[in-house]
Design a protein around this motif. Structure first.
Motif, PDB file in Angstrom:
ATOM      1  N   UNK A  69      29.146  41.049  56.517  1.00 49.70           N
ATOM      2  CA  UNK A  69      29.610  39.669  56.639  1.00 49.70           C
ATOM      3  C   UNK A  69      30.958  39.490  55.931  1.00 49.70           C
ATOM      4  N   UNK A  70      31.172  40.185  54.816  1.00 49.83           N
ATOM      5  CA  UNK A  70      32.452  40.118  54.102  1.00 49.83           C
ATOM      6  C   UNK A  70      33.564  40.726  54.950  1.00 49.83           C
ATOM      7  N   UNK A  71      33.261  41.836  55.594  1.00 51.05           N
ATOM      8  CA  UNK A  71      34.243  42.489  56.475  1.00 51.05           C
ATOM      9  C   UNK A  71      34.646  41.528  57.596  1.00 51.05           C
ATOM     10  N   UNK A  72      33.644  40.874  58.202  1.00 50.38           N
ATOM     11  CA  UNK A  72      33.927  39.938  59.297  1.00 50.38           C
ATOM     12  C   UNK A  72      34.693  38.714  58.790  1.00 50.38           C
ATOM     13  N   UNK A  73      34.326  38.183  57.637  1.00 47.73           N
ATOM     14  CA  UNK A  73      34.960  36.969  57.109  1.00 47.73           C
ATOM     15  C   UNK A  73      36.401  37.228  56.677  1.00 47.73           C
ATOM     16  N   UNK A  74      36.619  38.281  55.900  1.00 46.82           N
ATOM     17  CA  UNK A  74      37.957  38.536  55.346  1.00 46.82           C
ATOM     18  C   UNK A  74      38.889  39.221  56.340  1.00 46.82           C
ATOM     19  N   UNK A  75      38.336  39.997  57.272  1.00 46.38           N
ATOM     20  CA  UNK A  75      39.172  40.630  58.282  1.00 46.38           C
ATOM     21  C   UNK A  75      39.711  41.999  57.904  1.00 46.38           C
ATOM     22  N   UNK A  76      39.400  42.485  56.729  1.00 47.30           N
ATOM     23  CA  UNK A  76      39.770  43.845  56.344  1.00 47.30           C
ATOM     24  C   UNK A  76      38.580  44.754  56.617  1.00 47.30           C
ATOM     25  N   UNK A  77      38.831  46.032  56.783  1.00 44.98           N
ATOM     26  CA  UNK A  77      37.728  46.977  56.927  1.00 44.98           C
ATOM     27  C   UNK A  77      37.032  47.110  55.570  1.00 44.98           C
ATOM     28  N   UNK A  78      35.831  47.645  55.589  1.00 44.35           N
ATOM     29  CA  UNK A  78      35.103  47.859  54.337  1.00 44.35           C
ATOM     30  C   UNK A  78      35.898  48.796  53.433  1.00 44.35           C
ATOM     31  N   UNK A  79      36.467  49.827  54.025  1.00 42.58           N
ATOM     32  CA  UNK A  79      37.245  50.801  53.243  1.00 42.58           C
ATOM     33  C   UNK A  79      38.441  50.110  52.580  1.00 42.58           C
ATOM     34  N   UNK A  80      39.108  49.203  53.315  1.00 40.58           N
ATOM     35  CA  UNK A  80      40.236  48.470  52.733  1.00 40.58           C
ATOM     36  C   UNK A  80      39.758  47.578  51.595  1.00 40.58           C
ATOM     37  N   UNK A  81      38.658  46.861  51.799  1.00 41.18           N
ATOM     38  CA  UNK A  81      38.135  45.986  50.750  1.00 41.18           C
ATOM     39  C   UNK A  81      37.789  46.776  49.493  1.00 41.18           C
ATOM     40  N   UNK A  82      37.258  47.989  49.669  1.00 39.84           N
ATOM     41  CA  UNK A  82      36.878  48.797  48.510  1.00 39.84           C
ATOM     42  C   UNK A  82      38.085  49.321  47.738  1.00 39.84           C
ATOM     43  N   UNK A  83      39.266  49.203  48.312  1.00 36.01           N
ATOM     44  CA  UNK A  83      40.503  49.588  47.623  1.00 36.01           C
ATOM     45  C   UNK A  83      41.159  48.384  46.943  1.00 36.01           C
ATOM     46  N   UNK A  84      40.556  47.204  47.109  1.00 35.68           N
ATOM     47  CA  UNK A  84      41.158  45.968  46.608  1.00 35.68           C
ATOM     48  C   UNK A  84      40.446  45.474  45.349  1.00 35.68           C
ATOM     49  N   UNK A  85      41.094  44.510  44.727  1.00 34.59           N
ATOM     50  CA  UNK A  85      40.488  43.780  43.612  1.00 34.59           C
ATOM     51  C   UNK A  85      40.338  42.330  44.057  1.00 34.59           C
ATOM     52  N   UNK A  86      39.461  41.608  43.407  1.00 36.38           N
ATOM     53  CA  UNK A  86      39.258  40.204  43.763  1.00 36.38           C
ATOM     54  C   UNK A  86      40.566  39.425  43.578  1.00 36.38           C
ATOM     55  N   UNK A  87      41.445  39.917  42.716  1.00 36.87           N
ATOM     56  CA  UNK A  87      42.764  39.294  42.517  1.00 36.87           C
ATOM     57  C   UNK A  87      43.587  39.303  43.804  1.00 36.87           C
ATOM     58  N   UNK A  88      43.314  40.264  44.688  1.00 40.69           N
ATOM     59  CA  UNK A  88      44.057  40.375  45.943  1.00 40.69           C
ATOM     60  C   UNK A  88      43.648  39.315  46.962  1.00 40.69           C
ATOM     61  N   UNK A  89      42.456  38.740  46.796  1.00 35.51           N
ATOM     62  CA  UNK A  89      42.013  37.727  47.758  1.00 35.51           C
ATOM     63  C   UNK A  89      41.972  36.325  47.162  1.00 35.51           C
ATOM     64  N   UNK A  90      41.863  36.214  45.853  1.00 36.79           N
ATOM     65  CA  UNK A  90      41.815  34.909  45.207  1.00 36.79           C
ATOM     66  C   UNK A  90      43.252  34.410  45.008  1.00 36.79           C
ATOM     67  N   UNK A  91      43.499  33.131  45.302  1.00 35.31           N
ATOM     68  CA  UNK A  91      44.863  32.595  45.198  1.00 35.31           C
ATOM     69  C   UNK A  91      45.224  32.155  43.781  1.00 35.31           C
ATOM     70  N   UNK A  92      44.277  32.177  42.850  1.00 35.82           N
ATOM     71  CA  UNK A  92      44.577  31.819  41.463  1.00 35.82           C
ATOM     72  C   UNK A  92      45.457  32.891  40.819  1.00 35.82           C
ATOM     73  N   UNK A  93      46.208  32.529  39.790  1.00 33.97           N
ATOM     74  CA  UNK A  93      46.954  33.547  39.034  1.00 33.97           C
ATOM     75  C   UNK A  93      45.972  34.568  38.424  1.00 33.97           C
ATOM     76  N   UNK A  94      46.404  35.827  38.291  1.00 41.55           N
ATOM     77  CA  UNK A  94      45.515  36.892  37.796  1.00 41.55           C
ATOM     78  C   UNK A  94      44.799  36.572  36.484  1.00 41.55           C
ATOM     79  N   UNK A  95      45.498  35.937  35.533  1.00 39.70           N
ATOM     80  CA  UNK A  95      44.851  35.652  34.247  1.00 39.70           C
ATOM     81  C   UNK A  95      43.714  34.637  34.400  1.00 39.70           C
ATOM     82  N   UNK A  96      43.830  33.714  35.355  1.00 36.83           N
ATOM     83  CA  UNK A  96      42.749  32.754  35.593  1.00 36.83           C
ATOM     84  C   UNK A  96      41.556  33.432  36.265  1.00 36.83           C
ATOM     85  N   UNK A  97      41.830  34.365  37.170  1.00 39.59           N
ATOM     86  CA  UNK A  97      40.734  35.109  37.813  1.00 39.59           C
ATOM     87  C   UNK A  97      39.994  35.916  36.759  1.00 39.59           C
ATOM     88  N   UNK A  98      40.736  36.591  35.867  1.00 39.08           N
ATOM     89  CA  UNK A  98      40.103  37.373  34.799  1.00 39.08           C
ATOM     90  C   UNK A  98      39.265  36.472  33.902  1.00 39.08           C
TER      91      UNK A  98
END
Length: 181
Positions: A69-98
């Motif tokens: 469902x995450x693959x379908x919602x976000x539009x990236x492949x599972x392999x691409x998502x596994x190379x990412x951090x939540x910072x890459x999809x969240x629009x908040x500044x990195x320090x707020x995400x942390x």
């Protein structure tokens, strides 16, 4: 022992009862099979559930796993998502995400509303229900993401309509006061 012709006339041996060992081995095999079945069930529940789910590393925000469902919602492949951090999809500044990741770790669970970026560049309003899951190896954050874009849009439209009605009522009130004086 053999006689002078070589015929065996007596033998000595040791007999050991291995029933307990066989039963323990069978019990261990059953436990292993039950564990494999349980792991397969969890994997299927996670991977095939219709809710968007991510497993995150609480220290780095790395996406450790993403379901179909995450693959379908976000539009990236599972392999691409596994190379990412939540910072890459969240629009908040990195320090707020942390800071939000730390909040989940400290409280054990939390609910947030964020804006998430998808592969096509679109931004969606999401509700994130996150909880910390402790395994023997490490702690992970299990996030269930719900798209609330339509609800947020309806709320904004309702607020705009209410503000327009309130302006019209204020104008009518002012007009009525002016005509009575």
């Amino acid at each position: 022992t053999r006689d002078e012709t070589g015929k065996v006339i007596r033998s000595t041996g040791v007999i050991e009862d291995i029933t307990d060992h066989v039963e323990a081995s069978a019990s261990l095999e059953r436990a292993g099979a039950a564990l494999r079945a349980s792991e397969a069930l969890f994997r299927n529940v996670f991977q095939h559930h219709t809710a968007v789910k991510l497993l995150l590393d609480p220290a780095t925000g790395s996406i450790l796993d993403a379901n179909e469902a995450a693959v379908a919602f976000y539009g990236w492949t599972r392999e691409q998502l596994l190379q990412m951090r939540v910072l890459d999809i969240n629009t908040l500044p990195p320090e707020e995400v942390q800071s939000e990741l730390a909040k989940v770790q400290n409280l054990g669970r939390s609910t947030f509303e964020f804006r998430h970026r998808r592969a096509d560049g679109s931004i969606r309003d999401v509700a994130v229900y996150a909880s910390t899951i402790q395994s023997s190896e490490r702690s992970v954050i299990h996030s269930i993401i719900t798209d609330i874009t339509d609800r947020k849009r309806a709320e904004r439209e309702k607020e705009a309509a209410l503000a327009a009605v309130q302006r019209q009522l204020a104008e009518k009130d002012l007009l009525l006061r002016e005509t009575h004086h």
